[in-house]
Design an enzyme around this catalytic site. Structure first.
Site, mmCIF file in Angstrom:
data_model
loop_
_atom_site.group_PDB
_atom_site.id
_atom_site.type_symbol
_atom_site.label_atom_id
_atom_site.label_comp_id
_atom_site.label_asym_id
_atom_site.label_seq_id
_atom_site.Cartn_x
_atom_site.Cartn_y
_atom_site.Cartn_z
ATOM 1 N N TYR A 2 54.636 -20.741 81.093
ATOM 2 C CA TYR A 2 55.912 -20.323 80.499
ATOM 3 C C TYR A 2 57.025 -21.324 80.786
ATOM 4 O O TYR A 2 57.943 -21.473 79.993
ATOM 5 C CB TYR A 2 56.350 -18.973 81.076
ATOM 6 C CG TYR A 2 55.760 -17.769 80.396
ATOM 7 C CD1 TYR A 2 54.391 -17.569 80.349
ATOM 8 C CD2 TYR A 2 56.586 -16.814 79.818
ATOM 9 C CE1 TYR A 2 53.854 -16.449 79.744
ATOM 10 C CE2 TYR A 2 56.058 -15.687 79.209
ATOM 11 C CZ TYR A 2 54.698 -15.513 79.174
ATOM 12 O OH TYR A 2 54.183 -14.406 78.574
ATOM 13 N N LYS B 123 41.363 -18.310 86.113
ATOM 14 C CA LYS B 123 40.366 -18.951 85.237
ATOM 15 C C LYS B 123 39.914 -20.207 85.974
ATOM 16 O O LYS B 123 40.070 -21.340 85.496
ATOM 17 C CB LYS B 123 41.010 -19.238 83.867
ATOM 18 C CG LYS B 123 40.076 -19.804 82.819
ATOM 19 C CD LYS B 123 39.150 -18.781 82.198
ATOM 20 C CE LYS B 123 38.187 -19.453 81.237
ATOM 21 N NZ LYS B 123 37.121 -18.538 80.764
ATOM 22 N N ASP C 270 38.717 -13.576 81.702
ATOM 23 C CA ASP C 270 38.048 -13.077 80.489
ATOM 24 C C ASP C 270 37.220 -11.828 80.792
ATOM 25 O O ASP C 270 37.335 -10.806 80.115
ATOM 26 C CB ASP C 270 37.240 -14.173 79.773
ATOM 27 C CG ASP C 270 36.360 -15.002 80.707
ATOM 28 O OD1 ASP C 270 36.431 -14.812 81.929
ATOM 29 O OD2 ASP C 270 35.594 -15.847 80.189
ATOM 30 N N ASP D 86 50.869 -11.110 81.542
ATOM 31 C CA ASP D 86 51.495 -10.638 80.304
ATOM 32 C C ASP D 86 50.451 -9.977 79.418
ATOM 33 O O ASP D 86 50.614 -8.843 78.948
ATOM 34 C CB ASP D 86 52.143 -11.827 79.585
ATOM 35 C CG ASP D 86 52.780 -11.428 78.272
ATOM 36 O OD1 ASP D 86 53.455 -10.375 78.239
ATOM 37 O OD2 ASP D 86 52.604 -12.154 77.269
ATOM 38 N N ASP E 63 49.637 -5.596 78.546
ATOM 39 C CA ASP E 63 49.658 -4.940 77.221
ATOM 40 C C ASP E 63 48.314 -4.257 76.991
ATOM 41 O O ASP E 63 48.240 -3.148 76.462
ATOM 42 C CB ASP E 63 49.937 -5.950 76.089
ATOM 43 C CG ASP E 63 51.423 -6.080 75.754
ATOM 44 O OD1 ASP E 63 52.246 -5.997 76.686
ATOM 45 O OD2 ASP E 63 51.763 -6.260 74.563
HETATM 46 C C1 IPM Z 1 57.165 -9.405 78.427
HETATM 47 C C2 IPM Z 1 57.399 -10.187 77.155
HETATM 48 C C3 IPM Z 1 58.032 -11.528 77.478
HETATM 49 C C4 IPM Z 1 57.030 -12.299 78.324
HETATM 50 C C5 IPM Z 1 58.469 -12.386 76.281
HETATM 51 C C6 IPM Z 1 59.355 -11.638 75.344
HETATM 52 C C7 IPM Z 1 59.143 -13.641 76.736
HETATM 53 O O1 IPM Z 1 56.233 -10.319 76.423
HETATM 54 O O2 IPM Z 1 58.133 -9.181 79.173
HETATM 55 O O3 IPM Z 1 56.035 -9.001 78.676
HETATM 56 O O4 IPM Z 1 56.072 -12.874 77.773
HETATM 57 O O5 IPM Z 1 57.211 -12.326 79.537
HETATM 58 MN MN MN Z 2 54.605 -9.091 77.190
#
Ligand code: IPM
Ligand code: MN
Ligand code: NAD
Length: 362
Positions: A141, A186, A219, A243, A247
Site C-alpha cells: 500500500y 506468502k 492462498d 484487507d 472481506d
Molecule cells: C479498507 C479499505 C481500504 C483499504 C481502501 C479504501 C483504501 O478497503 O479499509 O479495508 O484497502 O485499506
Molecule cells: Mn477493504
C-alpha cells in the site's frame, strides 16, 4: 468523562452509518454520565470536492488533537477515474499513516440469529470467534508506485521493526483470548513474507513462549477460513492480505455490514471504522446496515476511552437487535429488510433494556 470525538462521515453510505453510531454514542454518554463532544470534518471525495484534497490539513490537525476518530467510508464512482490525480482513498491511507495506526483489529464473531445470512453451512459457524490483526501502515500500500510507458509497479516493503510491533500486538491480544496466533504470509514466493515469518517466529520464541504460533500461506488460508473457521483465534498478517481476508471473513458473519474495526498505534488516539466501503450501489437510500459502525463505536469506547462496560453495553445492544431479528436488507430475506434508522432505533431500545450503569443497578 469528557471526550472529543472527530467524526469523518466521508462518502456514499458513510454519512448514514456514522450518523447512526453517533446517536448510539450520545445515548450511551447520557446513560453513563459522560460528555462526548463530536466535531465533523471532511475526508475522501467530499473533501476533494470542497478543498481539492482528500485529507485537508484541518482534518488531520483535529484528529491529532482528539481522543478518537470515527470514520464512515470514502470513495465512489465520481472519483474513480483511473487517470485522476487525487483519489478519496489517499485520504484514508494518509490519516492512518500520519497517526501511526499500524495495527488494525477486525473481530469476527457470527451471531446465531444471522447464521442464515451466511453462505457457509451453519454447523461450521457456531463457536467462531476470531480476530484479524492487519498491519495497516506498510507493505504494498505504501511502497513506491511508478508508471513508465507500458509498465507499472508497486513496491512491497517491510522492515523488521514494522513486523515486530505488529506481531507483538497480535500476541498481546492473543494472551487475553485463547493464546493462539496464526501468522499468514506468502513465504514460498515473497521476500517480505520470508522476513515476516522469520521475525514472527523469533518474537514469539523470545517474548511470547506461552503463545502458540502457526504459519499459514495466504492462498490456503483463504480456503481454511471458510472450511474450518472455528480453529482460528488471532490471525496476523500484512496489509493487503488482511484487507482481502477480512472481506472474505465477513461472510462468516453474514454481511460486510457487520464487521467493525479499530486502528491503533502506540498513542491513545485510534481510528474506528466499519471494514466495508462507501457502498455506492445503495448510498442515499437509508438502507445501509449501521451495525458495523455502531460496533466500531463500541471499540472506540474500549480502546481509546477505556470505557469497557460502556463498550460491552453497545455490543449487547447490537446482539439484542440481531437476536430480535432486526435485519437490514443485506441480512434479511429479499424485500424484508428494515431501514438504517429502524435498525439504529432497535439498538437504542436495547440499550435502554440491557445496559444499566453500575450506580443505577439495585
Ligand atoms: C479498507 C479499505 C481500504 C483499504 C481502501 C479504501 C483504501 O478497503 O479499509 O479495508 O484497502 O485499506
Ligand atoms: Mn477493504
Ligand atoms: P463496498 O464495501 O463499498 O461494497 C461491497 C458490497 O457490500 C456492495 O454491494 C455494498 O452495497 C455492500 N455493503 C457494504 N457495506 C454495507 C452496509 N453497511 N450495509 C449493506 N450493504 C453493504 O466495496 P466496493 O463496492 O468494492 O467499493 C466501493 C467504494 O468504497 C470504493 O471507492 C472503495 O475504494 C471504497 N472503500 C472504502 C473503504 C473505507 O473507506 N474504509 C473500504 C472499502 C472500500
Amino acid at each position: 468523562m469528557q471526550a472529543e470525538i472527530i467524526v469523518l462521515p466521508g462518502d456514499g453510505i458513510g454519512p448514514e452509518v456514522t450518523a447512526a453510531a453517533v446517536q448510539v454514542l450520545r445515548a450511551v454518554g447520557q446513560r453513563y454520565g459522560h460528555s462526548f463532544h463530536f466535531t465533523e470534518k471532511l475526508i475522501g471525495g467530499a473533501a476533494i470536492d470542497a478543498t481539492g484534497e482528500p485529507l485537508p490539513a484541518d482534518t488531520l490537525a483535529a484528529a491529532r488533537a482528539a481522543d478518537a476518530v470515527l470514520l464512515g467510508a470514502v470513495g465512489g464512482p465520481k472519483w474513480s477515474d483511473p487517470g485522476a490525480k487525487v483519489r478519496p482513498e489517499q485520504g484514508l491511507l494518509a490519516i492512518r499513516k500520519a497517526l501511526g495506526l499500524y495495527a488494525n483489529l477486525r473481530p469476527v464473531k457470527p451471531h446465531s440469529a444471522a447464521l442464515g445470512a451466511s453462505p457457509i453451512k451453519p454447523h461450521l459457524l457456531t463457536g467462531v470467534d476470531l480476530l484479524v490483526v492487519r498491519e495497516l501502515t506498510g507493505g504494498i500500500y505504501f511502497g513506491r508506485k511508478e508508471r513508465h510507458g507500458d509498465r507499472a509497479s508497486d513496491l512491497c516493503e517491510y522492515t523488521v521493526a514494522e513486523i515486530e510491533r505488529t506481531i507483538r500486538r497480535a500476541c498481546t491480544l492473543a494472551r487475553a483470548r485463547r493464546g493462539h496466533v496464526t501468522s499468514v504470509d506468502k513465504a514460498n514466493v515473497l521476500e517480505t513474507s520470508r522476513l515476516w515469518r522469520e521475525v514472527a517466529t523469533r518474537v514469539v520464541q523470545q517474548e511470547f513462549a506461552d503463545v502458540r504460533l502457526e504459519h499459514q500461506l495466504v492462498d490456503s488460508m483463504a480456503m481454511h477460513l471458510l472450511a474450518k473457521p472455528r480453529e482460528y483465534d488471532v490471525i496476523v498478517t500484512e496489509n493487503m492480505f488482511g484487507d482481502i481476508l477480512t472481506d472474505e471473513a465477513s461472510m462468516l458473519a453474514g454481511s460486510l455490514g457487520l464487521l467493525p474495526s479499530a486502528s491503533l498505534g502506540e498513542g491513545r488516539v485510534g481510528l474506528y471504522e466499519p471494514i466495508h466501503g462507501s457502498a455506492p450501489d445503495i448510498a442515499g437510500r437509508g438502507i445501509a446496515n449501521p451495525y458495523a459502525t455502531i460496533l466500531s463505536a463500541a471499540m472506540l469506547l474500549r480502546h481509546s476511552l477505556e470505557l469497557e462496560s460502556e463498550a460491552r453495553c453497545i455490543e449487547k445492544a447490537v446482539d439484542g437487535a440481531l437476536g430480535a431479528g432486526v435485519f437490514t436488507a443485506d441480512l434479511a430475506p429479499a424485500g424484508r429488510g428494515v431501514s438504517t434508522q429502524t435498525a439504529t432505533a432497535a439498538v437504542l431500545e436495547q440499550l435502554e433494556l440491557e445496559c444499566q450503569p453500575v450506580a443505577m443497578r439495585d
